[in-house]
Write a protein that holds these residues in place. Structure first.
Motif, PDB file in Angstrom:
ATOM      1  N   THR A 159       0.826  -1.202   0.000  1.00 28.05           N
ATOM      2  CA  THR A 159       0.000   0.000   0.000  1.00 28.05           C
ATOM      3  C   THR A 159       0.861   1.252   0.000  1.00 28.05           C
ATOM      4  O   THR A 159       0.630   2.187  -0.780  1.00 28.05           O
ATOM      5  CB  THR A 159      -0.935   0.010   1.222  1.00 28.05           C
ATOM      6  N   ASP A 160       1.859   1.296   0.865  1.00 27.83           N
ATOM      7  CA  ASP A 160       2.748   2.459   0.910  1.00 27.83           C
ATOM      8  C   ASP A 160       3.511   2.627  -0.398  1.00 27.83           C
ATOM      9  O   ASP A 160       3.717   3.747  -0.879  1.00 27.83           O
ATOM     10  CB  ASP A 160       3.744   2.330   2.067  1.00 27.83           C
ATOM     11  N   ALA A 161       3.943   1.504  -1.004  1.00 27.78           N
ATOM     12  CA  ALA A 161       4.676   1.574  -2.270  1.00 27.78           C
ATOM     13  C   ALA A 161       3.783   2.140  -3.366  1.00 27.78           C
ATOM     14  O   ALA A 161       4.213   2.974  -4.170  1.00 27.78           O
ATOM     15  CB  ALA A 161       5.177   0.188  -2.651  1.00 27.78           C
ATOM     16  N   LEU A 162       2.535   1.704  -3.411  1.00 27.49           N
ATOM     17  CA  LEU A 162       1.591   2.209  -4.408  1.00 27.49           C
ATOM     18  C   LEU A 162       1.376   3.710  -4.220  1.00 27.49           C
ATOM     19  O   LEU A 162       1.457   4.487  -5.170  1.00 27.49           O
ATOM     20  CB  LEU A 162       0.274   1.455  -4.290  1.00 27.49           C
ATOM     21  N   LEU A 163       1.114   4.111  -2.985  1.00 25.91           N
ATOM     22  CA  LEU A 163       0.830   5.522  -2.716  1.00 25.91           C
ATOM     23  C   LEU A 163       2.065   6.397  -2.912  1.00 25.91           C
ATOM     24  O   LEU A 163       1.945   7.585  -3.230  1.00 25.91           O
ATOM     25  CB  LEU A 163       0.269   5.687  -1.303  1.00 25.91           C
ATOM     26  N   ALA A 164       3.249   5.820  -2.731  1.00 25.31           N
ATOM     27  CA  ALA A 164       4.475   6.587  -2.956  1.00 25.31           C
ATOM     28  C   ALA A 164       4.575   7.023  -4.414  1.00 25.31           C
ATOM     29  O   ALA A 164       5.155   8.068  -4.726  1.00 25.31           O
ATOM     30  CB  ALA A 164       5.699   5.759  -2.575  1.00 25.31           C
ATOM     31  N   THR A 165       4.008   6.220  -5.311  1.00 25.49           N
ATOM     32  CA  THR A 165       4.003   6.571  -6.731  1.00 25.49           C
ATOM     33  C   THR A 165       3.149   7.803  -6.985  1.00 25.49           C
ATOM     34  O   THR A 165       3.297   8.468  -8.012  1.00 25.49           O
ATOM     35  CB  THR A 165       3.456   5.390  -7.568  1.00 25.49           C
ATOM     36  N   LEU A 166       2.271   8.113  -6.052  1.00 25.37           N
ATOM     37  CA  LEU A 166       1.367   9.248  -6.207  1.00 25.37           C
ATOM     38  C   LEU A 166       1.796  10.463  -5.403  1.00 25.37           C
ATOM     39  O   LEU A 166       1.029  11.418  -5.267  1.00 25.37           O
ATOM     40  CB  LEU A 166      -0.054   8.844  -5.782  1.00 25.37           C
ATOM     41  N   THR A 167       3.027  10.456  -4.855  1.00 24.01           N
ATOM     42  CA  THR A 167       3.483  11.656  -4.169  1.00 24.01           C
ATOM     43  C   THR A 167       3.622  12.781  -5.191  1.00 24.01           C
ATOM     44  O   THR A 167       3.997  12.545  -6.338  1.00 24.01           O
ATOM     45  CB  THR A 167       4.828  11.407  -3.468  1.00 24.01           C
ATOM     46  N   PRO A 168       3.295  13.997  -4.811  1.00 19.19           N
ATOM     47  CA  PRO A 168       3.212  15.109  -5.768  1.00 19.19           C
ATOM     48  C   PRO A 168       4.463  15.363  -6.594  1.00 19.19           C
ATOM     49  O   PRO A 168       4.375  15.606  -7.795  1.00 19.19           O
ATOM     50  CB  PRO A 168       2.886  16.313  -4.875  1.00 19.19           C
ATOM     51  N   ASP A 169       5.647  15.303  -5.963  1.00 15.75           N
ATOM     52  CA  ASP A 169       6.857  15.601  -6.724  1.00 15.75           C
ATOM     53  C   ASP A 169       7.128  14.538  -7.782  1.00 15.75           C
ATOM     54  O   ASP A 169       7.533  14.846  -8.907  1.00 15.75           O
ATOM     55  CB  ASP A 169       8.071  15.783  -5.806  1.00 15.75           C
ATOM     56  N   LEU A 170       6.886  13.265  -7.445  1.00 18.38           N
ATOM     57  CA  LEU A 170       7.078  12.196  -8.425  1.00 18.38           C
ATOM     58  C   LEU A 170       6.030  12.292  -9.525  1.00 18.38           C
ATOM     59  O   LEU A 170       6.325  12.078 -10.710  1.00 18.38           O
ATOM     60  CB  LEU A 170       7.007  10.824  -7.744  1.00 18.38           C
ATOM     61  N   TYR A 171       4.799  12.650  -9.139  1.00 22.43           N
ATOM     62  CA  TYR A 171       3.731  12.807 -10.126  1.00 22.43           C
ATOM     63  C   TYR A 171       4.097  13.904 -11.137  1.00 22.43           C
ATOM     64  O   TYR A 171       3.945  13.722 -12.349  1.00 22.43           O
ATOM     65  CB  TYR A 171       2.420  13.151  -9.422  1.00 22.43           C
ATOM     66  N   LEU A 172       4.585  15.034 -10.638  1.00 19.21           N
ATOM     67  CA  LEU A 172       4.983  16.123 -11.533  1.00 19.21           C
ATOM     68  C   LEU A 172       6.173  15.731 -12.397  1.00 19.21           C
ATOM     69  O   LEU A 172       6.281  16.153 -13.552  1.00 19.21           O
ATOM     70  CB  LEU A 172       5.312  17.373 -10.712  1.00 19.21           C
ATOM     71  N   PHE A 173       7.077  14.910 -11.844  1.00 18.97           N
ATOM     72  CA  PHE A 173       8.217  14.412 -12.623  1.00 18.97           C
ATOM     73  C   PHE A 173       7.721  13.538 -13.781  1.00 18.97           C
ATOM     74  O   PHE A 173       8.201  13.655 -14.908  1.00 18.97           O
ATOM     75  CB  PHE A 173       9.153  13.611 -11.720  1.00 18.97           C
ATOM     76  N   PHE A 174       6.764  12.659 -13.484  1.00 20.84           N
ATOM     77  CA  PHE A 174       6.207  11.808 -14.536  1.00 20.84           C
ATOM     78  C   PHE A 174       5.640  12.653 -15.676  1.00 20.84           C
ATOM     79  O   PHE A 174       5.830  12.336 -16.852  1.00 20.84           O
ATOM     80  CB  PHE A 174       5.095  10.919 -13.979  1.00 20.84           C
ATOM     81  N   LYS A 175       4.963  13.724 -15.321  1.00 21.99           N
ATOM     82  CA  LYS A 175       4.323  14.557 -16.342  1.00 21.99           C
ATOM     83  C   LYS A 175       5.342  15.430 -17.081  1.00 21.99           C
ATOM     84  O   LYS A 175       5.341  15.484 -18.317  1.00 21.99           O
ATOM     85  CB  LYS A 175       3.244  15.441 -15.704  1.00 21.99           C
ATOM     86  N   ALA A 176       6.198  16.100 -16.326  1.00 26.51           N
ATOM     87  CA  ALA A 176       7.108  17.071 -16.939  1.00 26.51           C
ATOM     88  C   ALA A 176       8.314  16.418 -17.610  1.00 26.51           C
ATOM     89  O   ALA A 176       8.719  16.825 -18.706  1.00 26.51           O
ATOM     90  CB  ALA A 176       7.589  18.072 -15.889  1.00 26.51           C
ATOM     91  N   GLN A 177       8.894  15.406 -16.972  1.00 26.95           N
ATOM     92  CA  GLN A 177      10.121  14.808 -17.483  1.00 26.95           C
ATOM     93  C   GLN A 177       9.897  13.556 -18.318  1.00 26.95           C
ATOM     94  O   GLN A 177      10.669  13.270 -19.233  1.00 26.95           O
ATOM     95  CB  GLN A 177      11.070  14.484 -16.312  1.00 26.95           C
ATOM     96  N   ARG A 178       8.862  12.813 -17.998  1.00 28.76           N
ATOM     97  CA  ARG A 178       8.590  11.583 -18.738  1.00 28.76           C
ATOM     98  C   ARG A 178       7.483  11.755 -19.780  1.00 28.76           C
ATOM     99  O   ARG A 178       7.240  10.862 -20.584  1.00 28.76           O
ATOM    100  CB  ARG A 178       8.204  10.454 -17.778  1.00 28.76           C
ATOM    101  N   GLY A 179       6.829  12.891 -19.743  1.00 28.30           N
ATOM    102  CA  GLY A 179       5.809  13.180 -20.740  1.00 28.30           C
ATOM    103  C   GLY A 179       4.557  12.351 -20.628  1.00 28.30           C
ATOM    104  O   GLY A 179       3.834  12.143 -21.617  1.00 28.30           O
ATOM    105  N   LEU A 180       4.250  11.869 -19.422  1.00 28.92           N
ATOM    106  CA  LEU A 180       3.068  11.035 -19.219  1.00 28.92           C
ATOM    107  C   LEU A 180       1.843  11.889 -18.917  1.00 28.92           C
ATOM    108  O   LEU A 180       1.920  12.855 -18.161  1.00 28.92           O
ATOM    109  CB  LEU A 180       3.293  10.053 -18.068  1.00 28.92           C
TER     110      LEU A 180
END
Length: 200
Positions: A159-180
């Protein structure tokens, strides 16, 4: 009577801080506003400001409190109305709601996450939304076929591993740097963390 008056003064002071901070953040961006600037604009001393809030992360947390409660109420209502939905379906729905919330509030939420807070406190993990999601996701993961058949499974870690994927800084990295897109992020989370729990 005096304690009641002091309580009203505290509430009034906090509201003034929040209104000032929200206005400054909206006009100049969160990164460009200091605690000193908030205090000066609000017409209060820095000591008064720091008695209410230790850093900008705590201010942001209060600013999204109403949205957080709306999120909890909305998801709770959905789960209540869809009790017969499969465990997998409920988990997918939770990810959908969580990603939509993060996408809408990511700029504020970054300041609730540890590394961005001026004192390094990871208060996002104590937030209403995180604790609500943890409880809901944990219960569903723990009841999944994979976890039921695996005596060594750790639903809490998953559960913690799943939710860690949704932390704001990682989420913004996915969008800005990975283009997702947020839809792609949802799809990847479901494929990585949820679908394997229900494969025979």
């Amino acid at each position: 009577m005096q304690p009641k008056k002091e309580r009203k003064d505290v509430i009034k002071s906090r509201l003034r801080i929040l209104e000032t901070a929200q206005s400054l953040f909206a006009e100049h961006g969160i990164n460009n506003i200091t605690m000193r600037k908030i205090a000066t604009t609000a017409g209060i001393g820095q000591g008064t400001l720091y008695r209410h809030y230790a850093h900008k992360g705590e201010i942001c947390q209060d600013l999204i409190q109403e949205s957080s409660q709306e999120f909890v109420d909305k998801v709770s209502s959905y789960l209540q109305q869809n009790k017969e939905m499969s465990l997998q379906g409920k988990l997918v729905a939770l990810i959908h709601y969580a990603v939509e919330f993060i996408d809408k509030h990511s700029n504020w939420l970054v300041y609730i996450q540890g590394p961005s807070c001026e004192e390094g406190q990871q208060i996002i993990y104590k937030s209403q939304v995180y604790n609500f999601l943890y409880a809901q996701v944990y219960e569903l993961i723990a009841a999944s076929p994979s976890m039921q058949n695996n005596k060594d499974g750790d639903a809490g870690f998953r559960t913690d591993a799943l939710l860690a994927t949704l932390t704001p800084d990682l989420y913004l990295f996915f969008k800005a740097q990975r283009g997702l897109t947020h839809e792609k992020i949802k799809q990847h989370i479901v494929n990585l963390y949820i679908n394997p729990l229900f494969q025979q």
